[in-house]
Design an enzyme around this catalytic site. Structure first.
Site, PDB file in Angstrom:
ATOM      1  N   ASN A   1       0.865  -1.174   0.000  1.00 43.19           N
ATOM      2  CA  ASN A   1       0.000   0.000   0.000  1.00 43.19           C
ATOM      3  C   ASN A   1       0.900   1.220   0.000  1.00 43.19           C
ATOM      4  OD1 ASN A   1      -1.804   2.035   0.468  1.00 43.19           O
ATOM      5  ND2 ASN A   1      -2.737   1.099   2.277  1.00 43.19           N
TER       6      ASN A   1
ATOM      7  N   ARG B   1      -2.695  -2.090  -3.319  1.00 37.44           N
ATOM      8  CA  ARG B   1      -3.894  -1.288  -3.105  1.00 37.44           C
ATOM      9  C   ARG B   1      -3.820  -0.069  -4.022  1.00 37.44           C
ATOM     10  NH1 ARG B   1      -5.416   2.914   1.395  1.00 37.44           N
ATOM     11  NH2 ARG B   1      -7.616   3.132   0.887  1.00 37.44           N
TER      12      ARG B   1
ATOM     13  N   HIS C   1     -12.969   2.662   0.173  1.00 38.79           N
ATOM     14  CA  HIS C   1     -12.973   1.631   1.226  1.00 38.79           C
ATOM     15  C   HIS C   1     -13.704   0.389   0.740  1.00 38.79           C
ATOM     16  CE1 HIS C   1     -12.811   4.831   4.698  1.00 38.79           C
ATOM     17  NE2 HIS C   1     -11.589   4.462   4.340  1.00 38.79           N
TER      18      HIS C   1
ATOM     19  N   ARG D   1     -11.300  15.006   7.936  1.00 34.41           N
ATOM     20  CA  ARG D   1     -12.115  15.450   6.789  1.00 34.41           C
ATOM     21  C   ARG D   1     -13.514  15.821   7.238  1.00 34.41           C
ATOM     22  NH1 ARG D   1     -11.100  10.144   3.697  1.00 34.41           N
ATOM     23  NH2 ARG D   1      -8.840  10.163   3.635  1.00 34.41           N
TER      24      ARG D   1
ATOM     25  N   GLU E   1      -8.205  -5.464   5.387  1.00 34.89           N
ATOM     26  CA  GLU E   1      -8.055  -5.121   3.971  1.00 34.89           C
ATOM     27  C   GLU E   1      -6.866  -5.849   3.344  1.00 34.89           C
ATOM     28  OE1 GLU E   1      -8.714  -0.904   5.263  1.00 34.89           O
ATOM     29  OE2 GLU E   1      -9.310  -0.694   3.179  1.00 34.89           O
TER      30      GLU E   1
END
Ligand code: ADP
Length: 396
Positions: free
Chosen positions: A9, A90, A179, A240, A383
């Site tokens: 990733n 990813r 996601h 965020r 993940e």
């Protein structure tokens, strides 16, 4: 080591990696290359319970990966000859092009780069990571797994913004969702755990980490999600804003004289829990609340208010959810968030069991009462394991 998958990733200044056994789910090695491009680069590498560090400048991603591979070599593992099945990467944005894991070729890599217009902070770094790993491990298949892919099935009303259709079409403006690997993994895991057919379940999945997103999944297919063109839309997150009136952007431009990069920075890095309370980590937020900090208390209330809105909306759009599942750092570890998000909803058939909800565990579990019509669960996401399984499946 044979048959293991290296999951990579790659971010703008860091690379996370894991060597995973896709069958057992065991992570053989886990590492993080940080501060790439800075004089004080750092690699932290865990292998079979032993942690080692390496400090020093890391000029670029390729060098970072080579150094990480050197750590494996010191463990006696030569990744090039260890018989690993694949490298799974990813990738944040697959646009309209990639809706399933994809074997990386020169053309695929170019397309991932082309999609950088939609994810300028993520796709360029993902592409550099892929390129570096392919150079280091040229004989192993490399598979890109896209964060947006699971949301490829969003029905038109859920994916379409009510904008001028020509402008939207020309600039690929639509809801893509993010996601996705986590939402897909968790929703499949819920069916498996409950011994139910995935095709029969209406699910709400709440991925509450630093980034946070909600999804509605009907019969294993995503039908709605809270993140949009970018990961900025939807729930209140660590830094965020999530949903805001788009008019705020124009207002800040005109009244505060902020330019587009400053507004981008404000909404992505200086808003959410951090903007409201000064901290983005939920544990710190809780400490502030316990110390009587009013801003932190408001931040928590705004977070919960937004979450309840999405749960309500998806419950309705699914025509009634069978399950509501909490996952990721906050979802898995914060019983108060789960309880507050679903408080007072007995009338809607949603009832949390306080004792079950208080249990700490790394296993999937039900936290609703036996009488609750909607089953509420906590299911740890993974993940890396999901990417490892996809990579092996699509490497052939
Ligand atoms: P990401 O992968 O998006 O960076 P994670 O899924 O690791 O994020 O979640 C990080 C969030 O989880 C942080 O806000 C952190 O405070 C929160 N978290 C982790 N452990 C706990 C805990 N025991 N209680 C409450 N929040 C927690």
């Amino acid at each position: 080591m044979k048959g293991a998958v290296l999951v990579v990733n790659s971010g703008s200044s860091s690379i996370k990696y894991q060597l995973v056994d896709p069958d057992s789910g065991d992570a053989v090695a886990v590492g993080l290359v940080e501060r790439i491009g800075e004089p004080d680069g750092l690699i932290t590498h865990h292998h079979r319970g032993v942690e080692r560090e390496r400090r020093g400048p890391i000029t670029d991603h390729a060098r970072g990966l080579r150094l990480a591979f050197g750590m494996f070599a010191e463990d006696g593992v030569d990744l090039a000859t260890a018989g690993i099945a694949a490298v799974g990467h990813r990738v944040v944005h697959g646009g309209e092009v990639f809706y399933r894991p994809t074997l990386v070729t020169v053309e695929v890599l170019a397309e991932i780069r082309r999609l950088s217009a939609l994810a300028p902070l993520h796709n360029p770094a993902n592409a550099i990571g892929i390129e570096s790993a392919m150079a280091a491990l040229p004989d192993v298949p490399h598979v890109a797994v896209f964060d947006t892919a699971f949301f490829h099935t969003l029905p038109a009303p859920a994916r379409t913004y009510a904008l001028d259709r020509d402008v939207a079409r020309r600039h690929n403006v639509r809801r893509y969702g993010f996601h996705g690997t986590s939402h897909q993994f968790v929703s499949a895991r819920v069916a498996e755990f409950l011994g139910r057919d995935l095709g029969e379940l209406n699910q709400i999945v709440l991925h509450l980490g630093n980034g946070a997103s909600a999804s509605a999944v009907a019969g294993g297919r995503a039908v709605d999600t809270s993140m949009g063109l970018t990961p900025l839309e939807g729930l209140v997150m660590g830094t965020r804003s999530g949903d805001i009136d788009p008019g705020i952007v124009m207002h800040l431009r005109r009244s505060a004289g902020l330019d587009v990069d400053q507004i981008d920075d404000l909404l992505n890095r200086r808003s959410g829990l951090k903007g409201l309370s000064g901290v983005n980590d939920f544990r710190e937020l809780r400490r502030l609340i316990e110390a009587g900090d009013a801003d932190a208390a408001l931040a928590y209330d705004v977070y919960i208010h937004r979450l309840r809105r999405y749960i309500g909306a998806y419950h309705l759009s699914l025509g009634g959810a069978d399950t509501i599942t909490f996952t990721a750092g906050v979802g898995e570890n914060a019983p108060d968030v789960r309880a507050d998000a679903l408080a007072g909803l007995t009338r809607l058939g949603i009832e949390i069991d306080a004792d079950r909800n208080a249990v700490r565990s790394h296993e999937p579990r039900v936290v609703s009462t036996d009488d609750s019509a909607v089953t509420v669960l906590v299911v740890p996401t993974n993940e890396e394991l999901a990417i490892a399984r996809f990579a092996r499946e699509f490497a052939a």
